[in-house]
Design an enzyme around this catalytic site. Structure first.
Site, PDB file in Angstrom:
ATOM      1  N   HIS A   1       1.700   0.235 -13.175  1.00 32.46           N
ATOM      2  CA  HIS A   1       2.445  -0.991 -13.446  1.00 32.46           C
ATOM      3  C   HIS A   1       3.938  -0.668 -13.419  1.00 32.46           C
ATOM      4  O   HIS A   1       4.355   0.353 -13.973  1.00 32.46           O
ATOM      5  CB  HIS A   1       2.038  -1.548 -14.818  1.00 32.46           C
ATOM      6  CG  HIS A   1       2.699  -2.851 -15.124  1.00 32.46           C
ATOM      7  ND1 HIS A   1       2.246  -4.049 -14.622  1.00 32.46           N
ATOM      8  CD2 HIS A   1       3.802  -3.133 -15.856  1.00 32.46           C
ATOM      9  CE1 HIS A   1       3.039  -5.019 -15.033  1.00 32.46           C
ATOM     10  NE2 HIS A   1       3.993  -4.498 -15.787  1.00 32.46           N
TER      11      HIS A   1
ATOM     12  N   ILE B   1      -9.573  -8.407 -13.145  1.00 32.50           N
ATOM     13  CA  ILE B   1     -10.918  -7.818 -13.139  1.00 32.50           C
ATOM     14  C   ILE B   1     -11.624  -8.222 -14.430  1.00 32.50           C
ATOM     15  O   ILE B   1     -11.027  -8.184 -15.513  1.00 32.50           O
ATOM     16  CB  ILE B   1     -10.830  -6.288 -12.982  1.00 32.50           C
ATOM     17  CG1 ILE B   1     -10.234  -5.982 -11.601  1.00 32.50           C
ATOM     18  CG2 ILE B   1     -12.188  -5.631 -13.150  1.00 32.50           C
ATOM     19  CD1 ILE B   1     -10.084  -4.530 -11.273  1.00 32.50           C
TER      20      ILE B   1
ATOM     21  N   ASN C   1      -4.593   2.032 -13.545  1.00 29.59           N
ATOM     22  CA  ASN C   1      -3.673   1.105 -12.878  1.00 29.59           C
ATOM     23  C   ASN C   1      -2.261   1.657 -12.974  1.00 29.59           C
ATOM     24  O   ASN C   1      -1.932   2.381 -13.913  1.00 29.59           O
ATOM     25  CB  ASN C   1      -3.726  -0.261 -13.575  1.00 29.59           C
ATOM     26  CG  ASN C   1      -2.790  -1.280 -12.945  1.00 29.59           C
ATOM     27  OD1 ASN C   1      -2.708  -1.392 -11.722  1.00 29.59           O
ATOM     28  ND2 ASN C   1      -2.065  -2.019 -13.772  1.00 29.59           N
TER      29      ASN C   1
ATOM     30  N   GLU D   1       6.980   5.818  -8.896  1.00 30.16           N
ATOM     31  CA  GLU D   1       5.537   5.543  -8.869  1.00 30.16           C
ATOM     32  C   GLU D   1       4.820   6.514  -7.941  1.00 30.16           C
ATOM     33  O   GLU D   1       3.742   7.033  -8.261  1.00 30.16           O
ATOM     34  CB  GLU D   1       5.272   4.107  -8.399  1.00 30.16           C
ATOM     35  CG  GLU D   1       5.742   3.048  -9.367  1.00 30.16           C
ATOM     36  CD  GLU D   1       5.375   1.633  -8.919  1.00 30.16           C
ATOM     37  OE1 GLU D   1       4.284   1.428  -8.375  1.00 30.16           O
ATOM     38  OE2 GLU D   1       6.204   0.717  -9.105  1.00 30.16           O
TER      39      GLU D   1
ATOM     40  N   ASP E   1      -2.958  -4.950 -18.700  1.00 28.32           N
ATOM     41  CA  ASP E   1      -1.902  -3.931 -18.842  1.00 28.32           C
ATOM     42  C   ASP E   1      -1.887  -3.303 -20.244  1.00 28.32           C
ATOM     43  O   ASP E   1      -0.884  -2.711 -20.650  1.00 28.32           O
ATOM     44  CB  ASP E   1      -0.496  -4.512 -18.536  1.00 28.32           C
ATOM     45  CG  ASP E   1      -0.384  -4.993 -17.095  1.00 28.32           C
ATOM     46  OD1 ASP E   1      -1.002  -4.373 -16.209  1.00 28.32           O
ATOM     47  OD2 ASP E   1       0.314  -5.990 -16.861  1.00 28.32           O
TER      48      ASP E   1
ATOM     49  N   LEU F   1      -3.956  -7.216  -7.318  1.00 20.85           N
ATOM     50  CA  LEU F   1      -3.431  -8.359  -8.070  1.00 20.85           C
ATOM     51  C   LEU F   1      -4.483  -9.230  -8.753  1.00 20.85           C
ATOM     52  O   LEU F   1      -4.147 -10.005  -9.642  1.00 20.85           O
ATOM     53  CB  LEU F   1      -2.567  -9.231  -7.143  1.00 20.85           C
ATOM     54  CG  LEU F   1      -1.254  -8.567  -6.706  1.00 20.85           C
ATOM     55  CD1 LEU F   1      -0.474  -9.486  -5.766  1.00 20.85           C
ATOM     56  CD2 LEU F   1      -0.391  -8.190  -7.904  1.00 20.85           C
TER      57      LEU F   1
ATOM     58  N   GLY G   1       0.800  -1.237   0.000  1.00 22.90           N
ATOM     59  CA  GLY G   1       0.000   0.000   0.000  1.00 22.90           C
ATOM     60  C   GLY G   1       0.824   1.274   0.000  1.00 22.90           C
ATOM     61  O   GLY G   1       0.320   2.328   0.379  1.00 22.90           O
ATOM     62  N   SER G   2       2.062   1.207  -0.492  1.00 22.20           N
ATOM     63  CA  SER G   2       2.849   2.447  -0.505  1.00 22.20           C
ATOM     64  C   SER G   2       2.296   3.431  -1.545  1.00 22.20           C
ATOM     65  O   SER G   2       2.356   4.644  -1.346  1.00 22.20           O
ATOM     66  CB  SER G   2       4.331   2.166  -0.751  1.00 22.20           C
ATOM     67  OG  SER G   2       4.559   1.711  -2.056  1.00 22.20           O
ATOM     68  N   ASN G   3       1.734   2.921  -2.649  1.00 19.52           N
ATOM     69  CA  ASN G   3       1.102   3.833  -3.622  1.00 19.52           C
ATOM     70  C   ASN G   3      -0.177   4.434  -3.048  1.00 19.52           C
ATOM     71  O   ASN G   3      -0.462   5.613  -3.276  1.00 19.52           O
ATOM     72  CB  ASN G   3       0.816   3.113  -4.943  1.00 19.52           C
ATOM     73  CG  ASN G   3       2.035   3.083  -5.843  1.00 19.52           C
ATOM     74  OD1 ASN G   3       2.462   4.115  -6.347  1.00 19.52           O
ATOM     75  ND2 ASN G   3       2.610   1.903  -6.006  1.00 19.52           N
TER      76      ASN G   3
END
Ligand code: GAR
Length: 195
Positions: free
Chosen positions: A107, A91, A105, A177, A148, A88, A12-14
Site C-alpha cells: 500500500h 477480497i 499487500n 515499493e 489495509d 483493486l 504491474g511495476s511491482n
C-alpha cells in the site's frame, strides 16, 4: 520452492520488480507461477511476456463471486503465497480468512495512516499532500478482512517535498515499493521454510 501468485489490476511495476528479484536470485524460496488480474491491464502483458501463466477474472465476476473465482484459481494451481500488487478489488472475508498469513499487500502510504476503503493510487497521495504531511512511504502487510488493516511486515519512508504533486510523490514512493516488496516476500518465505 513455494509457489507465488501475483494479483494485479494496473501497470504491474511491482509485479515486474518481483519478477526481476526472482531472476536476480533474491526470492530464494519463492517461485512466481501465476498472475491473476481483475481487469485487462498492463500487468497481464508483463506477466505473459515473462512467461507467467495469466488469468483474467473479468466481467461475470464481481464481489463475492470474484473472490470465489480467485480462491479457486489459487487452490487449483497450488499457490502458497498470494501477493497483491496494485490489486483493486475487495477480497471477501471468507477468502482472507482462508489465506491468513499467506496473502500480502503493498500500500502506498505509511499505514495505518491513509488506508482503508477508497484509499488507493492517487487518492492516497492527494490526501497526504492535503494534510501537509512531512513524510510518506509504503507498507507491506498481511491481508485480513479489515481493509489495509493486517499486521505490518515492513515499511519504507520518503520525505514529502515542498513542490510535490500526487504524481511526483507517487513516483518516489513507487521506487521504494520496488525495493521493499521483493525483500519482504523473501524474508517471509525464508521464515516459512525455517519452521
Ligand atoms: C502501487 O503504488 C501500489 O502500492 C498501489 O497501486 C500501485 C500499483 O502500481 N496499491 C494501492 O493503492 C492498493 N490500495 P503497479 O501496478 O505499477 O504495481
Amino acid at each position: 520452492m513455494l509457489r507465488l501468485a501475483v494479483l494485479a489490476s494496473g501497470n504491474g511495476s511491482n509485479l515486474q520488480a518481483i519478477l526481476d528479484a526472482y531472476e536476480g536470485g533474491l526470492l530464494r524460496n519463492l517461485q512466481p507461477v501465476l498472475c491473476v488480474a481483475d481487469r485487462s491491464c498492463k500487468a497481464l502483458e508483463r506477466a505473459a511476456a515473462w512467461g507467467l501463466e495469466t488469468v483474467l477474472l473479468e466481467g461475470k465476476h464481481n464481489g463475492e463471486k470474484l473472490s470465489e473465482a480467485l480462491g479457486r484459481q489459487l487452490s487449483d494451481r497450488r499457490i502458497d503465497i498470494a501477493a497483491l500488487a496494485g490489486w483493486l478489488s475487495i477480497i471477501s472475508g471468507k477468502l482472507t480468512r482462508e489465506w491468513t498469513g499467506r496473502m500480502v499487500n503493498i500500500h502506498p502510504s505509511l499505514l495505518p495512516e491513509y488506508g482503508g476503503r477508497g484509499m488507493y493510487g492517487e487518492q492516497v497521495h492527494k490526501a497526504v499532500l492535503d494534510a501537509g504531511e512531512k513524510q510518506s512511504g509504503c507498507t507491506v502487510h498481511f491481508v485480513t478482512d479489515s481493509i489495509d488493516g493486517g499486521k505490518i511486515l515492513g515499511q519504507s519512508r520518503v520525505k514529502v517535498l515542498k513542490n510535490d504533486t500526487p504524481d511526483s510523490l507517487a513516483a518516489r514512493i513507487l521506487i521504494e515499493e520496488h525495493q521493499l516488496y521483493p525483500k519482504i516476500l523473501a524474508d517471509l518465505t525464508d521464515s516459512f521454510t525455517a519452521e
